[in-house]
Design an enzyme around this catalytic site. Structure first.
Site, short mmCIF file in Angstrom:
data_model
loop_
_atom_site.label_atom_id
_atom_site.label_comp_id
_atom_site.label_asym_id
_atom_site.label_seq_id
_atom_site.Cartn_x
_atom_site.Cartn_y
_atom_site.Cartn_z
CG ASP A 1 49.49 45.40 34.58
OD1 ASP A 1 48.80 45.51 35.39
OD2 ASP A 1 49.39 46.93 34.10
CG ASN B 1 39.15 45.72 32.36
OD1 ASN B 1 37.47 45.90 31.97
ND2 ASN B 1 39.26 45.81 33.39
CG ASP C 1 37.46 30.09 43.67
OD1 ASP C 1 36.71 30.44 42.71
OD2 ASP C 1 38.42 30.92 43.91
N GLY D 1 45.33 35.51 37.35
CA GLY D 1 45.11 34.37 37.80
C GLY D 1 44.58 33.68 36.31
CE LYS E 1 40.63 42.31 44.87
NZ LYS E 1 40.25 41.92 44.00
CD GLU F 1 35.73 35.66 41.25
OE1 GLU F 1 36.03 34.04 40.92
OE2 GLU F 1 35.82 36.98 41.17
#
Length: 370
Positions: free
Chosen positions: A278, A327, A145, A207, A16, A354
């Site tokens: 999911d 969401n 992180d 995660g 990404k 982030e």
């Protein structure tokens, strides 16, 4: 010429990216390369344009993915000059507690931390290696992180094991720190009274973890030495009795690699439901196993949220972020309902950003060197 920052989040199969103007940190372009290792495809959009750019890559490795991104930026030809490529790195260990410009020596030290984050670190570093070869005029900056949790009191980072092992770095480090730092910055700007109080932040996605934040600083967190501990996740088990692991090794004849694969890839919501890791899929399912997995997840988040509140002596706000946190309203409601016994506290949803947090760090680091 527009000086820019290219922010990367490099995973095993997806890269990404976002391009920021380095002066005001507006987003100029965003997108991703998916299917790395199989049939890689690029999809991107330029801010202010309705055009969606799509392309199938001839090669599928991380080098090819980054090269496709760099070529796209070059073809766009808006006078963008990449000043730095900014990389998300999951684990910085005890040494890397703030963003750094990556040198070969630093890269070698980060490679030594791969066993602490085997699902993420190798691919984070693959992005850095590709950038070093392909974007030779840009600095490579790593943001960690684990860094936001680096100042926690030893009371919250120590395992109850012998000193010899603790001295070798066997301890809690935490994760999702870039996300929690972003939450702290938003609270400081938009909710200053809460920012100075006791906040339990819930980064809930594939995660997942929780963080106790008091006065904008990390006090405690649910992830441990690796990104496996704490909450159950999409495919990761979360906390499990260490004796269960030794039982699998000793009595069930499972090898260490198989146990590791099971805990990371075949557990969590996927293992509980037997359907999927999911949450959107599970919410849409009528299978009772899906409902059980979601109930289990909500229970564990609530239990650990109460633990985080204990670490701070109370809770003033519960902040949700991440794909599930932002969401999945039914999951949020189930968690809040289980925490009603704690009394009144504010609940807020803060979208994760982030990438912007990383861009802020990179700009500050570059300015400090000029």
């Amino acid at each position: 010429m527009i000086e820019t920052l290219l922010v990367l989040d490099t995973g095993s199969s997806v890269l990404k990216f976002q391009v920021f103007a380095s002066d005001n940190l507006t987003v100029l372009m965003r997108g991703k390369v998916s299917g790395i290792g199989t049939r890689a495809a690029l999809e991107a959009s330029v801010e202010g344009s309705d055009e969606v750019i799509k392309d199938i890559l001839a090669s599928s490795g991380h080098d090819a993915a980054l090269l496709a991104v760099l070529n796209l930026i070059d073809r766009h030809d808006d006078g963008w000059k990449i000043m730095a490529v900014v990389h998300r790195v999951v684990h910085g260990g005890q040494q890397f507690v703030e963003p750094v410009i990556v040198t070969p020596a630093i890269l070698s030290k980060l490679e030594a931390l791969i066993p602490l984050a085997p699902l993420h670190q190798p691919y984070n570093l693959a992005g850095i290696e590709a950038s070093h070869e392909l974007a030779v005029h840009a600095a490579d900056i790593a943001c960690f992180d684990t860094a936001f949790h680096a100042q926690q009191d030893p009371l919250f980072t120590t395992f109850a094991i012998e000193a010899e092992l603790r001295d070798k770095g066997v301890r809690k480090y935490g994760s999702h720190g870039i996300s929690y730092e972003w939450i702290s910055s938003v609270l400081a700007k938009d909710h200053p009274r809460l920012a100075s109080g006791r906040v339990v932040a819930a980064h809930l996605g594939n995660g997942a973890s929780l963080c106790a934040i008091r006065d904008g600083r990390s006090v405690d967190t649910t992830m441990g030495m690796t990104a496996l501990d704490g909450l159950p996740m999409g495919t990761r088990s979360g906390a499990i009795d260490p004796g269960a692991v030794t039982f699998m090794l000793r009595e069930l004849g499972m090898g260490a690699i198989d146990v590791e694969d099971m805990l990371y890839e075949r557990s969590g919501l996927k293992g509980l439901s037997g359907i999927s890791g999911d949450v959107e899929t599970l919410l849409a399912s009528s299978d009772p196993r899906a409902a059980f997995a979601l109930d289990y997840f909500a229970l564990k988040v609530a239990q650990y949220a109460a633990m985080m509140a204990t670490s701070m002596g109370g809770i003033d706000a519960l902040v949700f972020t991440g794909g599930i946190g932002e969401n999945a309203a039914p999951v949020r409601e189930a968690i809040i309902k289980r925490l009603a016994f704690l009394g009144g506290f504010k609940t807020i949803v803060i979208p994760s950003n982030e990438e912007l947090m990383m861009a802020l760090h990179a700009r500050e680091l570059l300015r400090s060197r000029s």
